[in-house]
Every structure is written in structure tokens, then in C-alpha cells.
Design a protein around this motif. Sequence first.
Motif, mmCIF file in Angstrom:
data_model
loop_
_atom_site.group_PDB
_atom_site.id
_atom_site.type_symbol
_atom_site.label_atom_id
_atom_site.label_comp_id
_atom_site.label_asym_id
_atom_site.label_seq_id
_atom_site.Cartn_x
_atom_site.Cartn_y
_atom_site.Cartn_z
ATOM 1 N N TRP A 86 0.815 -1.207 0.000
ATOM 2 C CA TRP A 86 0.000 0.000 0.000
ATOM 3 C C TRP A 86 0.857 1.268 0.000
ATOM 4 C CZ3 TRP A 86 -4.057 -1.231 4.436
ATOM 5 C CH2 TRP A 86 -4.818 -2.354 4.064
ATOM 6 N N ILE A 87 2.166 1.108 0.155
ATOM 7 C CA ILE A 87 3.081 2.242 0.246
ATOM 8 C C ILE A 87 3.862 2.365 -1.062
ATOM 9 C CG2 ILE A 87 5.074 3.187 1.485
ATOM 10 C CD1 ILE A 87 4.085 1.672 3.973
ATOM 11 N N ALA A 88 3.873 3.559 -1.630
ATOM 12 C CA ALA A 88 4.614 3.833 -2.859
ATOM 13 C C ALA A 88 5.956 4.462 -2.511
ATOM 14 C CB ALA A 88 3.815 4.766 -3.766
ATOM 15 N N LEU A 89 7.020 3.848 -2.982
ATOM 16 C CA LEU A 89 8.360 4.357 -2.670
ATOM 17 C C LEU A 89 8.636 5.682 -3.372
ATOM 18 C CD1 LEU A 89 10.327 1.001 -2.992
ATOM 19 C CD2 LEU A 89 9.427 2.052 -0.901
ATOM 20 N N GLU A 90 8.087 5.841 -4.568
ATOM 21 C CA GLU A 90 8.261 7.056 -5.362
ATOM 22 C C GLU A 90 6.889 7.511 -5.846
ATOM 23 O OE1 GLU A 90 11.094 8.485 -5.614
ATOM 24 O OE2 GLU A 90 12.450 6.894 -4.921
ATOM 25 N N PRO A 91 6.772 8.793 -6.252
ATOM 26 C CA PRO A 91 5.487 9.249 -6.815
ATOM 27 C C PRO A 91 5.092 8.415 -8.039
ATOM 28 C CG PRO A 91 6.934 11.119 -6.361
ATOM 29 C CD PRO A 91 7.765 9.875 -6.159
ATOM 30 N N VAL A 92 3.810 8.101 -8.133
ATOM 31 C CA VAL A 92 3.311 7.305 -9.260
ATOM 32 C C VAL A 92 2.173 8.056 -9.948
ATOM 33 C CG1 VAL A 92 3.981 5.046 -8.368
ATOM 34 C CG2 VAL A 92 1.788 6.032 -7.678
ATOM 35 N N ALA A 93 2.010 7.767 -11.236
ATOM 36 C CA ALA A 93 0.978 8.458 -12.008
ATOM 37 C C ALA A 93 -0.417 7.970 -11.664
ATOM 38 C CB ALA A 93 1.243 8.275 -13.505
ATOM 39 N N SER A 94 -0.523 6.686 -11.298
ATOM 40 C CA SER A 94 -1.838 6.123 -11.012
ATOM 41 C C SER A 94 -1.714 4.929 -10.086
ATOM 42 C CB SER A 94 -2.513 5.680 -12.317
ATOM 43 O OG SER A 94 -1.829 4.568 -12.878
ATOM 44 N N LYS A 95 -2.822 4.579 -9.486
ATOM 45 C CA LYS A 95 -2.910 3.375 -8.659
ATOM 46 C C LYS A 95 -2.522 2.141 -9.459
ATOM 47 C CE LYS A 95 -6.715 0.549 -6.844
ATOM 48 N NZ LYS A 95 -8.120 0.542 -6.396
ATOM 49 N N GLU A 96 -3.032 2.020 -10.671
ATOM 50 C CA GLU A 96 -2.732 0.842 -11.483
ATOM 51 C C GLU A 96 -1.242 0.747 -11.794
ATOM 52 O OE1 GLU A 96 -3.894 -1.335 -15.730
ATOM 53 O OE2 GLU A 96 -5.097 0.354 -15.000
ATOM 54 N N GLU A 97 -0.609 1.886 -12.091
ATOM 55 C CA GLU A 97 0.826 1.868 -12.393
ATOM 56 C C GLU A 97 1.628 1.332 -11.209
ATOM 57 O OE1 GLU A 97 4.400 4.960 -13.709
ATOM 58 O OE2 GLU A 97 2.616 5.705 -12.689
ATOM 59 N N HIS A 98 1.270 1.776 -10.002
ATOM 60 C CA HIS A 98 1.987 1.336 -8.801
ATOM 61 C C HIS A 98 1.877 -0.173 -8.623
ATOM 62 C CE1 HIS A 98 3.243 1.001 -4.623
ATOM 63 N NE2 HIS A 98 2.077 0.431 -4.338
ATOM 64 N N TYR A 99 0.654 -0.702 -8.632
ATOM 65 C CA TYR A 99 0.466 -2.128 -8.354
ATOM 66 C C TYR A 99 0.927 -3.012 -9.522
ATOM 67 C CZ TYR A 99 -2.082 -0.758 -4.164
ATOM 68 O OH TYR A 99 -2.414 -0.225 -2.940
ATOM 69 N N ARG A 100 0.802 -2.519 -10.733
ATOM 70 C CA ARG A 100 1.276 -3.302 -11.874
ATOM 71 C C ARG A 100 2.786 -3.481 -11.795
ATOM 72 N NH1 ARG A 100 -0.932 -4.989 -16.561
ATOM 73 N NH2 ARG A 100 -2.879 -3.858 -16.122
ATOM 74 N N ALA A 101 3.491 -2.429 -11.377
ATOM 75 C CA ALA A 101 4.950 -2.524 -11.252
ATOM 76 C C ALA A 101 5.350 -3.540 -10.184
ATOM 77 C CB ALA A 101 5.536 -1.156 -10.916
#
Length: 381
Positions: A86-101
Motif C-alpha cells: 500500500w506504500i509507494a516508494l516514489e510518486p506514481v501516475a496512477s494506482k494501477e501503475e503502482h500495483y502493476r509494477a
Amino acid sequence: MDSELKEMQAVLADVPRSVLKHVIDVHCHPTDSDMGATLQVVEEMPIRICAMATRRSDQRLVADLARAQPEKVIPCFGYHPWFAHWIALEPVASKEEHYRALFLPPAPPPKQELVDAFDRLLPYLPQPTPLAEILPELFESLEAFPDAMLGEVGIDRACRIPYARPAEPPYSDYASNGGTDSPRELSPFTIPLEHQLLVLEAQLGVAVELQRNVSLHSVKAQGMTGEFFDRVYKKYGERWLRISVDLHSCGLSAQSFRDISKRHPNVFLSLSTVINSRSPAHKELIAACSPDRLLVESDFHDIRYSAPYTWNMLRTVADVKGWHVEDIWDADVPEAEWGAVRRLEENWKAFERGGHKPYVRRKLRRDRAIEEWEANNEESD
């Protein structure tokens, strides 16, 4: 479990409060249950507890409990590895981008069944919170309480992400067959270990900076835990030894803990009936552990279980170590006559103090002889 609780409570009823007030449950989750009932039990209970936070929505609950009962509750703030995704290490463009990565890295190309599972899971996942927001909040929470610890944090190689929306407190209502998403079905995804370690190391940096002790979760990660400790020791040096770290509900093998404890004099272990008694190996671990590194806990979400479960594990430790268990409290007892309660309380005091000394490796007789021979020969030259 109610019958088990009643049996433990019956045993506890015969123990004087003068003894029980020296017992510390070093790891539990009382804010996972109804706060009204929890506050009432905490007010009446004879022992002290370390109350763990696990995610953003329960940090405030732990703080509220500690403010209500400051003599009995040591607050612990942190983010559990189960929720590290649930924590993003860096800024992400979208929720999907974060979890897909995290769950569908491009190389090698994911199989179609994983893509389908991801598409099903994504709606259940929360909007990620930037680590840059988490760390200042964590710093502020720890600073607000001089005795607060970092916890529960750690590494978990076994946890799989459920097809379920994040629950609101009290979390005990959302056990495996409870809550609105009952029964919970598990997805095929686990949280990448590299991501877990980066979240853990960032939180540990706050603990080192503020000189706060740590309650650490380690599941199916014996070698990785030791390597992590080695890395942070190398990074922080003496500052690492100023704090203490408790491997809670420790599931390491006896040999693994021996190896870690030799390299890290600031690492303790605590055991719980609810987790460790599932395996007979926990008694081997108790036997192998140095008597001044042991602690006990309940690791339970219902505060009614805290005192009886912690006392039950204390009695197990006493049995394995051959210590007697006090039935009265005498303030003036020589160390040679200490019972299990006093020994574990002294261990807790050492854990709280921190400031551990590095091990000085003793040279083997053969090595000393070689050094003396070389020195003598240099003088004769």
C-alpha cells in the motif's frame, strides 16, 4: 478458544497482582478489537503491554490507548509487511501503475492467468500512500511518546494478497471468515521482498535517528533477516547498537537465532503461545537462547487474552530454563535466586535501555601464539 482462555484465566487467578505487575506482554494488538471493551480491560488488567500499530488507520488508535492508560501501555507505531504494497516508494501516475509494477513486472512477460488475477485484484486495492508522507507521520508519532517503539514492522515471504477491500477498525471483525468480504479468497500475489525491505529500512532509519527500539516480524525469512541486520549494522555502526530489536513470535531455528545473536548483541526474541506453541521447536529455541535475551508476549488482538497468554508462555520459558515462578514478590532477592518473572523483567529493562556493547572476538590460542612468534622475530631482525 474460549475454553482455553478460561483454563488460563483460572491459573492466572491464583497469581498475586504484586507479581503480575512485573510482567510485560511485549507484543499484542489490542486496538484490533472494540476500543470501548479494550479500554475497560486495560484499566483493570495487572500487566503492562506493548500495543502494536500495523497500518495507517490504526496509528491513531494506538496513540489514543496509550494516552488513556500511560502506566500500562507502551505504544508502538509502524507499518506491517502485510501492508507494505500500500506504500509507494516514489510518486506514481496512477494506482494501477503502482500495483502493476509490483505484481506484473514486464520481464518476463506475465502469463495470462496472472494478468486476469491482477485485473480482478486491482479494484480491491487502496490508493497507494507515498512513503514521503508515511515517514514524517511515523516520526511525529514516535516523538509524541518518549517510550514509544517502532512496530510492527518486518519481512514476510509467505503472505498472499487477499481479494478483499481494506477493513476499517476493529480489524478482528475481518478475520479469515468474518467481515463483509467473507470468506476471504487469496490471490496468487505476494509482496516483492525488495519492496518490503525498502519500506522496512526506511522505517528503521527513523527508529535509529530517534533511538527507538523495534518489534520485528520475520516469517519464512531466516537468512534474509540475518542479512538485513548485517546490512543495517554496517550502515549505522554504533547507532545500531544503541537500540534493541525484538524478533517477535520468533520462528527462527535455534541455530539461526544463535548465529544472529552472536553478531548482533542488540537482538532479543519473544515467544507467544498462540503462534510458537504450534511447533515443538519453540522449546528448542528457548533452550538455545541466552537467558538474558528472552521476552514473552501474547501476540493477540483481544486484550482479554493478553495477561493469561503471556503468563502461559512465561511458565513455558520457566519450565524449559529450569527457573522457578514467583508466587510472592520480594524486592530484595539476590540474582542467584531470581525467578522467571524477575529475570524476564530485567531482560525487558535491558531491552528498553539499549546501548549494547559490541562483541569483542576472542583470539584463539593458536592465533595469539602466531602473533607472539611474529613479534619476537620482528624484534630479532
